[in-house]
Each structure stands twice: as structure tokens, then as C-alpha cells.
Design a protein around this motif. Structure first.
Motif, PDB file in Angstrom:
ATOM      1  N   GLU A   1      22.048 -13.995  -9.629  1.00 28.54           N
ATOM      2  CA  GLU A   1      21.413 -15.251 -10.041  1.00 28.54           C
ATOM      3  C   GLU A   1      20.469 -15.759  -8.955  1.00 28.54           C
ATOM      4  O   GLU A   1      20.496 -16.926  -8.563  1.00 28.54           O
ATOM      5  N   ARG A   2      19.603 -14.871  -8.452  1.00 27.39           N
ATOM      6  CA  ARG A   2      18.786 -15.242  -7.298  1.00 27.39           C
ATOM      7  C   ARG A   2      17.724 -16.295  -7.608  1.00 27.39           C
ATOM      8  O   ARG A   2      17.187 -16.904  -6.694  1.00 27.39           O
ATOM      9  N   ARG A   3      17.418 -16.505  -8.865  1.00 21.61           N
ATOM     10  CA  ARG A   3      16.450 -17.559  -9.191  1.00 21.61           C
ATOM     11  C   ARG A   3      17.027 -18.948  -8.964  1.00 21.61           C
ATOM     12  O   ARG A   3      16.284 -19.894  -8.686  1.00 21.61           O
ATOM     13  N   THR A   4      18.336 -19.060  -9.050  1.00 24.49           N
ATOM     14  CA  THR A   4      18.949 -20.383  -8.947  1.00 24.49           C
ATOM     15  C   THR A   4      19.968 -20.505  -7.831  1.00 24.49           C
ATOM     16  O   THR A   4      20.464 -21.609  -7.575  1.00 24.49           O
ATOM     17  N   SER A   5      20.302 -19.409  -7.160  1.00 26.79           N
ATOM     18  CA  SER A   5      21.345 -19.490  -6.140  1.00 26.79           C
ATOM     19  C   SER A   5      21.097 -18.472  -5.042  1.00 26.79           C
ATOM     20  O   SER A   5      20.213 -17.627  -5.140  1.00 26.79           O
ATOM     21  N   ALA A   6      21.902 -18.564  -3.963  1.00 27.98           N
ATOM     22  CA  ALA A   6      21.801 -17.648  -2.827  1.00 27.98           C
ATOM     23  C   ALA A   6      23.203 -17.347  -2.320  1.00 27.98           C
ATOM     24  O   ALA A   6      24.134 -18.126  -2.526  1.00 27.98           O
ATOM     25  N   ALA A   7      23.341 -16.225  -1.642  1.00 27.21           N
ATOM     26  CA  ALA A   7      24.619 -15.861  -1.021  1.00 27.21           C
ATOM     27  C   ALA A   7      24.570 -16.246   0.455  1.00 27.21           C
ATOM     28  O   ALA A   7      23.581 -15.973   1.138  1.00 27.21           O
ATOM     29  N   GLU A   8      25.634 -16.874   0.926  1.00 28.53           N
ATOM     30  CA  GLU A   8      25.728 -17.202   2.348  1.00 28.53           C
ATOM     31  C   GLU A   8      26.160 -15.954   3.116  1.00 28.53           C
ATOM     32  O   GLU A   8      27.198 -15.363   2.833  1.00 28.53           O
ATOM     33  N   LEU A   9      25.355 -15.571   4.111  1.00 29.25           N
ATOM     34  CA  LEU A   9      25.632 -14.388   4.912  1.00 29.25           C
ATOM     35  C   LEU A   9      26.271 -14.719   6.253  1.00 29.25           C
ATOM     36  O   LEU A   9      26.859 -13.843   6.895  1.00 29.25           O
ATOM     37  N   GLY A  10      26.129 -15.957   6.699  1.00 27.13           N
ATOM     38  CA  GLY A  10      26.656 -16.364   7.986  1.00 27.13           C
ATOM     39  C   GLY A  10      25.954 -17.621   8.457  1.00 27.13           C
ATOM     40  O   GLY A  10      25.057 -18.142   7.774  1.00 27.13           O
ATOM     41  N   THR A  11      26.346 -18.095   9.617  1.00 27.02           N
ATOM     42  CA  THR A  11      25.768 -19.315  10.170  1.00 27.02           C
ATOM     43  C   THR A  11      25.245 -19.054  11.580  1.00 27.02           C
ATOM     44  O   THR A  11      25.530 -18.015  12.187  1.00 27.02           O
TER      45      THR A  11
ATOM     46  N   ALA B   1      12.239 -17.750  -0.307  1.00 28.79           N
ATOM     47  CA  ALA B   1      11.829 -17.783  -1.708  1.00 28.79           C
ATOM     48  C   ALA B   1      12.555 -16.650  -2.437  1.00 28.79           C
ATOM     49  O   ALA B   1      13.411 -15.969  -1.876  1.00 28.79           O
ATOM     50  N   LEU B   2      12.220 -16.465  -3.695  1.00 35.24           N
ATOM     51  CA  LEU B   2      12.840 -15.408  -4.489  1.00 35.24           C
ATOM     52  C   LEU B   2      12.607 -14.048  -3.834  1.00 35.24           C
ATOM     53  O   LEU B   2      11.523 -13.766  -3.317  1.00 35.24           O
TER      54      LEU B   2
ATOM     55  N   GLU C   1       0.804  -1.221   0.000  1.00 33.01           N
ATOM     56  CA  GLU C   1       0.000   0.000   0.000  1.00 33.01           C
ATOM     57  C   GLU C   1       0.839   1.274   0.000  1.00 33.01           C
ATOM     58  O   GLU C   1       0.306   2.365  -0.161  1.00 33.01           O
ATOM     59  N   ALA C   2       2.152   1.134   0.163  1.00 34.35           N
ATOM     60  CA  ALA C   2       3.013   2.314   0.305  1.00 34.35           C
ATOM     61  C   ALA C   2       3.291   2.972  -1.050  1.00 34.35           C
ATOM     62  O   ALA C   2       3.435   2.293  -2.070  1.00 34.35           O
ATOM     63  N   GLU C   3       3.411   4.287  -1.035  1.00 30.78           N
ATOM     64  CA  GLU C   3       3.854   5.051  -2.202  1.00 30.78           C
ATOM     65  C   GLU C   3       5.376   5.180  -2.103  1.00 30.78           C
ATOM     66  O   GLU C   3       5.894   5.876  -1.227  1.00 30.78           O
ATOM     67  N   VAL C   4       6.087   4.482  -2.984  1.00 32.55           N
ATOM     68  CA  VAL C   4       7.549   4.422  -2.908  1.00 32.55           C
ATOM     69  C   VAL C   4       8.166   5.020  -4.168  1.00 32.55           C
ATOM     70  O   VAL C   4       7.480   5.301  -5.154  1.00 32.55           O
ATOM     71  N   VAL C   5       9.468   5.206  -4.128  1.00 34.74           N
ATOM     72  CA  VAL C   5      10.208   5.693  -5.286  1.00 34.74           C
ATOM     73  C   VAL C   5      10.219   4.610  -6.361  1.00 34.74           C
ATOM     74  O   VAL C   5      10.343   3.406  -6.056  1.00 34.74           O
ATOM     75  N   ASP C   6      10.094   4.987  -7.605  1.00 37.64           N
ATOM     76  CA  ASP C   6      10.113   4.022  -8.704  1.00 37.64           C
ATOM     77  C   ASP C   6      11.370   3.147  -8.625  1.00 37.64           C
ATOM     78  O   ASP C   6      12.485   3.665  -8.451  1.00 37.64           O
ATOM     79  N   GLY C   7      11.169   1.852  -8.775  1.00 39.77           N
ATOM     80  CA  GLY C   7      12.287   0.916  -8.734  1.00 39.77           C
ATOM     81  C   GLY C   7      12.528   0.308  -7.368  1.00 39.77           C
ATOM     82  O   GLY C   7      13.327  -0.629  -7.233  1.00 39.77           O
ATOM     83  N   CYS C   8      11.868   0.828  -6.331  1.00 40.01           N
ATOM     84  CA  CYS C   8      12.017   0.265  -4.985  1.00 40.01           C
ATOM     85  C   CYS C   8      11.460  -1.157  -4.962  1.00 40.01           C
ATOM     86  O   CYS C   8      10.411  -1.441  -5.542  1.00 40.01           O
ATOM     87  N   ARG C   9      12.183  -2.058  -4.276  1.00 44.65           N
ATOM     88  CA  ARG C   9      11.798  -3.480  -4.239  1.00 44.65           C
ATOM     89  C   ARG C   9      11.206  -3.870  -2.883  1.00 44.65           C
ATOM     90  O   ARG C   9      11.552  -3.284  -1.854  1.00 44.65           O
ATOM     91  N   ALA C  10      10.341  -4.866  -2.896  1.00 47.14           N
ATOM     92  CA  ALA C  10       9.838  -5.491  -1.671  1.00 47.14           C
ATOM     93  C   ALA C  10      10.721  -6.695  -1.364  1.00 47.14           C
ATOM     94  O   ALA C  10      10.866  -7.598  -2.197  1.00 47.14           O
ATOM     95  N   ILE C  11      11.331  -6.706  -0.174  1.00 45.31           N
ATOM     96  CA  ILE C  11      12.262  -7.767   0.218  1.00 45.31           C
ATOM     97  C   ILE C  11      11.752  -8.406   1.508  1.00 45.31           C
ATOM     98  O   ILE C  11      11.576  -7.726   2.519  1.00 45.31           O
ATOM     99  N   GLY C  12      11.530  -9.709   1.477  1.00 49.11           N
ATOM    100  CA  GLY C  12      11.053 -10.402   2.665  1.00 49.11           C
ATOM    101  C   GLY C  12      12.185 -11.017   3.463  1.00 49.11           C
ATOM    102  O   GLY C  12      13.244 -11.326   2.920  1.00 49.11           O
ATOM    103  N   PHE C  13      11.952 -11.189   4.768  1.00 46.68           N
ATOM    104  CA  PHE C  13      12.865 -12.004   5.576  1.00 46.68           C
ATOM    105  C   PHE C  13      12.043 -13.047   6.326  1.00 46.68           C
ATOM    106  O   PHE C  13      10.897 -12.794   6.715  1.00 46.68           O
ATOM    107  N   THR C  14      12.620 -14.222   6.480  1.00 50.87           N
ATOM    108  CA  THR C  14      11.914 -15.337   7.077  1.00 50.87           C
ATOM    109  C   THR C  14      12.894 -16.254   7.795  1.00 50.87           C
ATOM    110  O   THR C  14      14.029 -16.419   7.335  1.00 50.87           O
ATOM    111  N   VAL C  15      12.446 -16.835   8.902  1.00 46.73           N
ATOM    112  CA  VAL C  15      13.285 -17.825   9.583  1.00 46.73           C
ATOM    113  C   VAL C  15      13.121 -19.194   8.934  1.00 46.73           C
ATOM    114  O   VAL C  15      13.721 -20.174   9.366  1.00 46.73           O
ATOM    115  N   GLY C  16      12.313 -19.257   7.864  1.00 49.85           N
ATOM    116  CA  GLY C  16      12.199 -20.464   7.066  1.00 49.85           C
ATOM    117  C   GLY C  16      13.066 -20.371   5.820  1.00 49.85           C
ATOM    118  O   GLY C  16      13.933 -19.503   5.692  1.00 49.85           O
ATOM    119  N   THR C  17      12.823 -21.268   4.869  1.00 45.22           N
ATOM    120  CA  THR C  17      13.581 -21.276   3.618  1.00 45.22           C
ATOM    121  C   THR C  17      13.176 -20.086   2.759  1.00 45.22           C
ATOM    122  O   THR C  17      11.983 -19.871   2.522  1.00 45.22           O
TER     123      THR C  17
END
Length: 505
Positions: free
Chosen positions: A286-296, A267-268, A249-265
Motif C-alpha cells: 500500500e505504498r500510495r497511502t502508507s510506509a514501512a518503518e525501517l528504523g530510527t 515520495a512514491l 538510460e540503462a538497459e535493464v531486465v523487464d520488470g526492474c524498478r527505479a527506486i530512489g533514496f532521499t534524506v528528505g520525505t
């Protein structure tokens, strides 16, 4: 007269002669008045208090600088008719229905938070971007984690806002920051109108401060304001769909992305957890096929005082992922995110491990002063002896007790509203043994010490190897203790005495 308000968008604008009414002479009110005077504004300050030494000192300083400071409750009961005002700058403790603020609204006089003022006092060129965080719980931990990640990247960064340093001090620091991490309350957001952060986040939403906002819907609407005009990324909690709806519902700057965080697996376009790895599927090519490890989990486990051998609590993982999403939105590398996690230590009284001995883990989460905060800690452990109680401030505990009942192996109750928790336990966890240690007069520290020794002794009787004894009161402390910190310190000292440990643990 200064430039029109709509032109006051940076510190180099013409602020001279602006007529400002500052309401509240706390940390933020003093900072606001001081900053405005420095820029040539005419400032009147109102505050109901008049008997604290600090207020008298601050009033004296502002008076010397040229402000008209009016202390005492009589100055806050009605609009000051003898003052010409272009804008009101208010402290977060002042509710919108307070007579002075209500009069401003009725007369069409704009009201700004100190956050709004700070945004408008940034330099015209080269201003540090803001990464902003709100939510019912976890804000301070998240902005401190974010600060650690930013500094690990070599940036001059500061955690500010509700976390301690006023934002006004940060934006005007003589040695400019590269980036500013800002913790924002719903109170501050209510009167913030033009902020445009680089990235923003709502961690979660639960009933709180309804007395200030008037309704849960109004509280949520003020939280949602944080997403407005965001430039790069709106970060939301996948486990709390209301936060995603706020982004939509927010009015954001063009090109702004929605980024989720989850304690589960993840998704894109999300950050999440794969086995014991914190992974980024949002800020990699290559986020459709891979992920970056940020830590453990091991990188993060020591943050709350553990030995690294056990997984960190889920709410700490969630806060870390939120911080990482904001850091990644600012261009921080995975390596710096990981190093920031390794360096980070939570503040005292936030699921802090006091001691581990004879198969028992003793944890101080005295900062959990409402049921939603306690739920985060209670969800983190499978077998718990729960130490709870204090001032519930009208909060309902039935839903909390119903959810965590399968984890409870015993409960020790203290404080003014312990009976309400006892009734909820009788309804939802009737087979769980409950001990009631009562309530002690506020401020009687010898009596409070004896009471907490009793709490610890009773907890030890209820606990078995593998259990966690968790002080997570779900209630405020002021019925007995000067602060939640004092309550936590008294508990930790009692644990160390019980286990025969030195004062340092």
C-alpha cells in the motif's frame, strides 16, 4: 582450446586451454590467476613490480601451479609478442591507455575485469545473487551496512569487492553464500561487460579519478554501467539527479524498478526520512497511502561512535537508506533491516566520534581524502572547527569552502596544500579565524605527534561548547603520514592526551 568466450558464462563451462594474460599481481590479480589455473586455463601474468617479498611469494606460488609469471617494468611496456592470448584479465590499477591494454584493444582481444571473471565463474545453478554498489563516496559503508542487514535476516552474506575480500574468493567459497554484497569502483566497472545483478546502486557522483578515465563524462559512464542488466531494482540518489538519469538510460531486465533514496520525505517508490524515522514507500503493497518503518535515528546513531543522543550525520543516513533499498529488493524484512542498523559500526576514520567532553565533540573523519568526501561530513554539523589539509591531488576546494563557510567557527590547516585551502577561505570565509601548523617530513612520527598535539591545542582554543572539532582533511595523507588511518590515529591519540583520557578513550 576452450569453449568460445561467449560460452564461458559459468564455472562448469569448458575453461581448459583458455589462454589468458593477467595484468597485475596484486590481491585481485593473484586471485584471478589462481582461479583460472584451477579451471585449466593457460595463464601468463605481468606486473611491473619485482622487489616486494609478497609479490615474489605470490609469483612463486603461481609458478608452481603452472603460470608463466613475468615481473619487472620491462614486461609491462609493450604487448608480449611471444604469447597467444584469447582474453586479458586486468587489475583495477591498470588504465585503459596502458600499453599492454591499449594493444589488446587495438588487436580486438577482449579485456575483462576480475569482476567480469568472477561473474562468469559462478555456478551454473543456484548462484548467489549480487547486490552491487558504486559511487564517488560512501561505497564501503553502504556495502557493510547491507551485509549487516542481510546477516540480521539469517542469510549467509559477505561484503566483498573493493571492501576487502576479492569477489572471486567469495563466488568460489567452499561454503556457498546466500547473497553477495559487492562494492565496485569505476575502474572495475570499465572492463565489466555481462554482470546482471539482482539490484544495483550509484550513491553519488563527483569529480574523481579523471586522470584514469580521461574525463568526467567517461568516469560517469563507467559508473552508470552498474545499472545494466539489473533484474529487480536500480537504486538512485534523489539528491543527485545524475544517478536517476543513469537509471533512465540503462538497459535493464523487464520488470526492474527505479527506486530512489532521499534524506528528505520519500515520495512514491522511494525510501526516505519522516521526522526521525527511516521509511520505505517502495517495497510495501500500500505504498500510495502508507510506509514501512525501517528504523530510527537512535537505531543508527551509535554506528559512528556516538551515544545515541544526537542525530547521525546525513551522509550516514543516506548510505543506510541505500543499503536498505538493496536489502528490501532482496526480500529482507523491515525488522531485519532495523536489526542490521543496530548492529552496524562504521569503520575507523569515518566520522568516528573520538571523545565528547565539556560540550565539545571531537570527530575523526580522516578517510575524507577528497573535497566531496569532506563535504558530506561538513554538512552534518552546524558549528565546526575544521582540521583540514594534505595532498589535494589537483582538486579544487573553492566550491567546498563556499558551501560550508556559514558552518565554520575556526580552521586549523596542515599539510602540503594547506595554502590552497587558506586562499579559498580568504575568498569565501574571510571572517573565520585560521591557524596554520605547517607540514612535517613524511614518516617522522615523533614530529608528527608533536604537530598533531599542536593541531588539537589550537582547535581547543578556537572551539566553544556545542562545537564539533572535525578532522576531515579533504586531502590525501601521504605528504606526511603513511596512510589516512595513521593520520586519524595520531589525531585521536592527541585528542585523548589533551583531554586526559586513557588510550582507549
Amino acid at each position: 582450446m576452450s569453449a568460445p568466450l561467449e560460452e564461458l558464462t559459468h564455472r562448469d563451462a569448458d575453461w581448459a586451454g583458455l589462454r589468458v594474460l593477467v595484468t597485475g599481481l596484486g590481491v585481485t590479480g593473484f586471485a584471478a590467476a589462481d582461479a583460472l589455473i584451477q579451471h585449466g586455463a593457460q595463464v601468463v601474468v605481468l606486473d611491473a613490480g619485482n622487489d616486494s617479498e609478497q609479490q615474489q611469494t605470490q609469483a612463486g606460488i603461481l609458478g608452481i601451479l603452472g603460470a608463466d609469471v613475468r615481473l619487472g617494468p620491462e614486461h609491462t611496456l609493450a604487448w608480449p609478442e611471444d604469447v597467444e592470448v584469447d582474453v586479458v584479465v586486468t587489475s583495477p590499477g591498470w588504465r585503459p591507455d596502458q600499453p599492454v591494454l591499449a594493444a589488446a584493444a587495438a588487436n580486438g582481444i577482449p579485456v575483462w575485469s576480475e569482476i567480469e571473471l568472477a561473474w562468469r565463474l559462478r555456478p551454473r545453478v543456484g548462484a548467489a545473487p549480487w547486490l552491487v554498489v558504486t559511487g564517488t563516496n560512501g561505497k564501503t559503508t553502504t556495502v557493510q551496512l547491507l551485509e549487516s542487514m542481510l546477516r540480521a535476516a539469517g542469510l549467509r552474506a559477505i561484503a566483498t569487492g573493493n571492501v576487502g575480500t576479492p569477489v572471486l574468493d567469495a563466488v568460489q567459497h567452499p561454503e556457498p553464500y546466500d547473497v553477495i554484497a559487492v562494492e565496485l569502483s569505476s575502474f572495475q566497472l570499465h572492463f565489466t561487460h555481462s554482470m546482471s545483478p539482482l539490484a544495483s546502486c550509484v550513491l553519488n557522483l563527483a569529480p574523481d579519478h579523471v586522470d584514469w578515465h580521461g574525463s568526467l563524462e567517461a568516469y560517469a559512464a563507467d559508473k552508470a554501467k552498474i545499472y545494466q542488466r539489473t533484474q529487480v531494482a536500480c537504486v538512485y540518489n534523489v539528491q543527485d539527479p545524475r544517478t536517476e538519469a543513469m537509471v533512465e538510460e540503462a538497459e535493464v531486465v523487464d520488470g526492474c524498478r527505479a527506486i530512489g533514496f532521499t534524506v528528505g520525505t520519500p515520495a512514491l517508490s522511494m525510501l526516505g526520512v519522516v521526522e526521525d524515522v527511516l521509511a520505505d514507500r517502495a517495497f510495501v503493497e500500500e505504498r500510495r497511502t502508507s510506509a514501512a518503518e525501517l528504523g530510527t535515528f537512535e537505531d543508527l546513531a551509535r554506528a559512528s561512535g556516538g551515544d545515541g543522543g544526537t542525530a547521525p550525520p546525513p551522509h550516514l543516513v543516506a548510505d543506510t537508506l541505500a543499503a536498505a533499498a538493496l536489502a528490501r529488493a532482496a526480500g529482507i524484512t523491515p525488522a531485519a533491516v532495523r536489526e542490521g542498523m543496530r548492529r552496524f559500526r562504521t569503520d575507523a576514520h569515518r566520522t568516528t566520534v573520538v571523545a565528547e567532553q565539556d560540550g565539545l565533540t571531537w570527530i575523526d573523519d580522516s578517510k575524507a581524502t577528497n573535497p566531496h568526501a569532506a563535504l558530506a561530513a561538513l554538512r552534518a554539523y552546524p558549528d565546526i572547527v575544521w582540521v583540514a589539509g594534505g595532498q589535494l591531488k589537483g582538486a579544487d576546494v573553492d566550491a567546498l569552502v563556499a558551501e560550508v563557510a556559514p558552518r565554520l567557527r575556526g580552521v586549523v590547516l596542515l599539510g602540503a596544500d594547506r595554502e590552497q585551502i587558506a586562499l579559498a577561505l580568504a575568498r569565501h570565509a574571510p571572517d573565520v579565524p585560521v591557524q596554520d601548523v605547517g607540514v612535517t617530513d613524511h614518516g617522522d612520527m615523533p614530529a608528527l605527534t608533536r604537530m598533531m598535539d599542536d593541531v588539537v591545542a589550537r582547535s581547543a582554543v578556537l572551539a566553544r561548547p556545542g562545537h564539533v572539532v572535525l578532522l576531515s582533511p579533504a586531502a590525501a595523507s601521504l605528504d606526511m603520514f603513511p596512510s589516512y588511518g595513521s593520520r586519524g590515529d595520531t589525531f585521536a591519540a592527541a585528542v585523548r592526551r589533551h583531554l586526559g583520557l586513557g588510550e582507549g578513550g
